[in-house]
Design an enzyme around this catalytic site. Structure first.
Site, short mmCIF file in Angstrom:
data_model
loop_
_atom_site.label_atom_id
_atom_site.label_comp_id
_atom_site.label_asym_id
_atom_site.label_seq_id
_atom_site.Cartn_x
_atom_site.Cartn_y
_atom_site.Cartn_z
N SER A 224 49.44 27.40 50.57
CA SER A 224 49.99 28.25 51.63
C SER A 224 50.01 27.46 52.95
CB SER A 224 49.18 29.54 51.72
OG SER A 224 49.83 30.50 52.52
N HIS A 368 50.90 34.76 44.83
CA HIS A 368 50.58 33.73 45.82
C HIS A 368 49.10 33.36 45.70
CE1 HIS A 368 51.31 31.62 49.62
NE2 HIS A 368 50.20 32.15 50.11
#
Length: 389
Positions: A224, A368
């Site tokens: 990320s 994610h």
């Protein structure tokens, strides 16, 4: 100065998507010359692209390795993991006009006859839950045991040791150490991503000093915001032989000019997290087409070293199609060196990693996150490239 073939490739890659503007040229200089050799890439095109990213996206880092940088043992070395690994805890200590800073490093090094290749994780989550040196908390975010079992050293640091992940904090962390007066900040002064990347390079300074580690085979990896950081670090520090971007999205691997309505945009990221970038980047909110670069050019700056980009099927916010498109559009930089970029321009099936080229890629099932599946693919990639012979 656009390269029409890149646009053709991009449209072929993702037929169900559209592009907001022509894709900025990769192998054409500002003066309009075609880049056909590694020499022209290294002497002209790469420097001008790097300068543009510094000016418009990530900012200019004012300091390299500080004078007086030192490495101190934070704890005695300890054998762990049923005798398989030696744990080292190191403090990277440095000084600037604003005072003294310390980055704490945890390393598990496999006990073996030769120096170990390594993965360096930029940890952007709670360190006590994700990079616990005592291994009371074992997270798949950093599966140190599995990494050691594969013959690699598992090294990690928390990005908060370098700079706080909060807005209006450029007076703190390494920003405050090396530029104590925030009034001196300019539109292209370094953002927080650049600060974290700087911190990773200081750990590479230590790795080069440690005889148990193979400094020629070190991967920088982040997830990320850490993935964005890893890319900028890999671009600026050629000592990293592999750069790994896991679900990095906007400001990372994702192409800005690809229409992906469910993914993060420059407008959204700069409104909430603009401090990650230089101030100039904010002017491209809802104005991506005027940005003089796009992220395939960022990836290309890593050539001819290894690169791996990964996405997750349920992570539309990061824009998997845009991440893959950047890999395909960056591939001609590797081809200048006679290397294969990404092995196929066809978007792969879920859980079908592309490992053959100098650019690895996979899209896995799930959300994610940084998972054991991701790590396994990364180690399969480095094994394929002979890191553990």
């Amino acid at each position: 100065m656009y390269f029409p073939m890149l646009l053709l490739i991009a449209r072929t890659l993702c037929a169900q998507t559209d592009f907001t503007a022509p894709i900025p040229a990769l192998l054409t200089t500002v003066q309009g010359a075609s880049v056909t050799t590694p020499e022209l890439w290294e002497k002209t095109r790469r420097p001008e692209l790097l300068d543009t990213f510094q000016q418009h996206v990530y900012g200019r880092t004012p300091i390299g390795r500080p004078a007086g940088l030192r490495f101190e043992a934070a704890a005695p070395d300890q054998t762990m993991m049923a005798g398989k690994a030696l744990r080292k805890q190191i403090n990277i200590v440095f000084q600037g006009p604003g005072g003294t800073g310390t980055i704490h490093v945890v390393a598990f090094i496999p006990k073996q006859q030769k120096p170990a290749p390594a993965f360096l994780l930029i940890c952007n989550r709670l360190p006590e839950k994700n990079i616990d040196p005592e291994r009371r908390e074992r997270s798949p975010f950093w599966p140190a045991e599995e990494i050691v079992d594969r013959g690699y050293a598992a090294i990690a640091f928390w990005n908060g040791d370098v700079a706080p992940d909060k807005p209006n904090m450029h007076h703190a962390g390494v920003h405050g150490l090396f530029q104590p007066d925030v009034r001196q900040r300019k539109p292209d002064s370094w953002g927080t991503l650049a600060a974290w990347a700087w911190g990773a390079s200081r750990i590479m300074d230590w790795i080069e000093s440690e005889p148990l580690l193979d400094a020629k085979h070190v991967a920088i990896i982040g997830h990320s915001r850490g993935g964005k950081t890893a890319l900028w670090c890999g671009v600026n520090d050629p000592r990293f032989a592999l750069t790994i971007s896991n679900d990095s999205g906007c400001g990372g691997a994702k192409l800005h000019r690809m229409k992906l309505p469910q993914s993060e945009s420059i407008a959204i990221i700069t409104e909430r997290l603009g401090y990650w970038f230089c101030d100039t980047f904010k002017q491209y909110a809802n104005n991506e087409n005027s940005l003089p670069v796009d992220q395939h050019q960022l990836l290309a700056l890593i050539a001819p070293r290894l690169l791996y980009v990964a996405s997750a099927r349920e992570d539309a916010w990061a824009g998997p199609e845009g991440e893959f498109a950047s890999c395909a559009l960056a591939s001609p930089a590797w081809e200048l060196y006679g290397k294969q970029g990404i092995e196929s321009k066809q978007f792969p099936a879920v859980n079908s990693p592309c490992l053959k080229g100098s650019i690895g890629y996979h899209i896995r099932a799930g959300k994610h996150d940084l998972t054991l599946y991701d790590w396994t693919c990364y180690m399969d990639f480095t094994d394929r490239h002979g890191w553990n012979k």
